[in-house]
Design a protein around this motif. Structure first.
Motif, PDB file in Angstrom:
ATOM      1  N   THR A   1      86.706  37.639  39.033  1.00 16.59           N
ATOM      2  CA  THR A   1      85.861  36.492  38.694  1.00 16.59           C
ATOM      3  C   THR A   1      85.831  36.261  37.193  1.00 16.59           C
ATOM      4  O   THR A   1      85.890  35.117  36.721  1.00 16.59           O
ATOM      5  CB  THR A   1      84.428  36.713  39.216  1.00 16.59           C
ATOM      6  OG1 THR A   1      84.466  36.907  40.635  1.00 16.59           O
ATOM      7  CG2 THR A   1      83.544  35.520  38.897  1.00 16.59           C
TER       8      THR A   1
ATOM      9  N   SER B   1      78.102  32.457  33.444  1.00 11.42           N
ATOM     10  CA  SER B   1      78.890  31.909  34.555  1.00 11.42           C
ATOM     11  C   SER B   1      79.247  32.990  35.564  1.00 11.42           C
ATOM     12  O   SER B   1      79.259  32.747  36.774  1.00 11.42           O
ATOM     13  CB  SER B   1      80.173  31.264  34.017  1.00 11.42           C
ATOM     14  OG  SER B   1      79.888  30.168  33.169  1.00 11.42           O
TER      15      SER B   1
ATOM     16  N   LYS C   1      78.188  32.803  39.469  1.00  8.15           N
ATOM     17  CA  LYS C   1      79.248  32.747  40.473  1.00  8.15           C
ATOM     18  C   LYS C   1      79.116  33.878  41.481  1.00  8.15           C
ATOM     19  O   LYS C   1      79.313  33.675  42.683  1.00  8.15           O
ATOM     20  CB  LYS C   1      80.614  32.804  39.802  1.00  8.15           C
ATOM     21  CG  LYS C   1      81.761  32.461  40.755  1.00  8.15           C
ATOM     22  CD  LYS C   1      83.018  32.078  40.004  1.00  8.15           C
ATOM     23  CE  LYS C   1      84.094  31.582  40.965  1.00  8.15           C
ATOM     24  NZ  LYS C   1      85.317  31.151  40.243  1.00  8.15           N
TER      25      LYS C   1
END
Length: 283
Positions: free
Chosen positions: A176, A227, A231
Motif C-alpha cells: 500500500t 493516506s 486506505k
C-alpha cells in the motif's frame, strides 16, 4: 541561528535541555503521566495517534508549532554526537549490548548489521556531556556552513535489504505504501524504490533539517502516512487504527523508510549533508 532539536519522551528518563534541545512528551493527549515538559498535544497536533505514529507525533508538532532556522528530532535515549570510539572499544560495547538484548546470547554484530559509529553509553552523566557538546558544536558549524541536513550515519544491513528488514510490518502495508507513493507522489517514488532496495537505512527518524526542507519533508511524509492509514481502514484491515494489535507503531516504522528515502533524495540531488555519529543510553 535558531536550532531546535525535539527530544521525544514517553516516560521518565534523563532530561536534556538547552537552547537547542527541546524535550517533548509524545502521546501526551492520552497519557496518564505528566513529565513536566512540552507536550505534543498543544496547538495543531496528532498526539492521539502516537500509538501508531510513535515519535513522529513530535515531528508533526514541530512542523505546525515551531519557528526555527533548523528543526530536528532525536529520542530520550538516542542522541547525535560528534564523538567516536576506537574500533575495539566500539566492538566491545556492541557485544555487551547484544548480550543484554538477547538474554545472554552473544551475537556477532558483523553477521547482522553495522551500527556505523553508534556509541553505547552506560553512564547518564557522560551521555549528557556528549549531548551538550554536540549542541554547542552544531550551532557553531551551522553558523559557518549552510548544511541542508544533519543525519546520523546509517545502519548497514549485511544480509537483507530494507524492504526485507521491514517485512514484519506486513506485505499489505508495504504494498500500500508503494502504491500511494507511485500514484500520488510520483516524483518521490524513485527515492522510495531506492530506499527499499538498499542495504542502507537511516534509522530512528533522526535528523536536523533546514526549515524549508523540513516543511517539504513533513508535507511529503505525513501526506503519505495519512493516506496509508485511510486506505488500510477503507479495505477493513482494521476499522479502528488505535485498537490494540491493529496498527501498533506501524506508521512510525513506515516513517523510517520514508525518512531514509528523503535523505537519499537530498544526497542524490547534491544536497549538503553533515554525517555524525549517534549515542545510545543503555539502561
Amino acid at each position: 541561528m535558531n536550532i531546535k532539536i525535539m527530544v521525544a519522551h514517553h516516560k521518565n528518563g534523563v532530561i536534556i535541555q538547552d537552547d537547542v534541545y527541546l524535550p517533548i512528551q509524545v502521546g501526551k493527549e492520552q497519557s496518564r503521566e505528566d513529565l513536566g515538559i512540552q507536550g505534543d498535544n498543544i496547538g495543531d497536533n496528532i498526539s492521539k495517534l502516537n500509538p501508531v505514529y510513535c515519535e513522529m507525533t513530535a515531528a508533526y508538532w514541530g512542523w505546525k508549532n515551531l519557528e526555527a532556522d533548523y528543526i530536528g528530532l532525536c529520542h530520550y535515549r538516542r542522541y547525535f554526537t560528534f564523538e567516536a570510539m576506537p574500533f575495539k572499544e566500539r566492538l566491545r560495547e556492541k557485544y555487551r549490548f547484544y548480550k543484554k538484548k538477547t538474554m545472554g546470547k552473544l551475537l556477532d554484530p558483523g553477521e547482522h548489521y553495522s551500527f556505523q559509529e553508534q556509541i553505547i553509553v552506560w553512564n547518564p552523566i557522560v551521555f549528557k556531556e556528549m549531548a551538550f557538546s554536540f549542541s554547542r558544536k552544531l550551532k557553531n558549524i551551522l553558523i559557518k556552513e549552510d548544511y541542508d541536513i544533519v543525519v546520523p550515519r546509517p545502519y548497514i544491513e549485511n544480509s537483507q535489504n530494507v524492504e526485507q528488514h521491514f517485512r514484519e510490518i506486513g506485505k499489505d502495508h508495504l504494498r500500500t505504501l508503494k502504491e500511494i507513493v507511485s500514484e500520488c507522489y510520483p516524483d518521490f517514488s524513485p527515492y522510495l524504490t531506492k530506499a527499499l532496495s538498499s542495504h542502507k537505512l537511516y534509522a530512528a527518524n533522526m535528523f536536523v533539517m533546514r526549515r524549508d526542507l523540513y516543511d517539504d519533508y513533513c508535507k511529503t511524509v505525513f501526506g503519505i502516512l495519512d493516506s496509508q492509514l485511510k486506505k488500510m481502514v477503507s479495505i477493513r484491515w482494521c476499522l479502528d487504527p488505535l485498537a490494540e494489535g491493529c496498527y501498533s507503531r506501524v506508521s512510525g516504522y513506515l516513517a523510517e523508510i520514508l525518512t531514509s528515502a528523503y535523505i537519499m533524495k537530498i544526497e542524490i540531488n547534491a544536497g549538503k549533508v553533515l554525517y555524525v555519529n549517534s549515542s545510545f543510553l543503555a539502561t
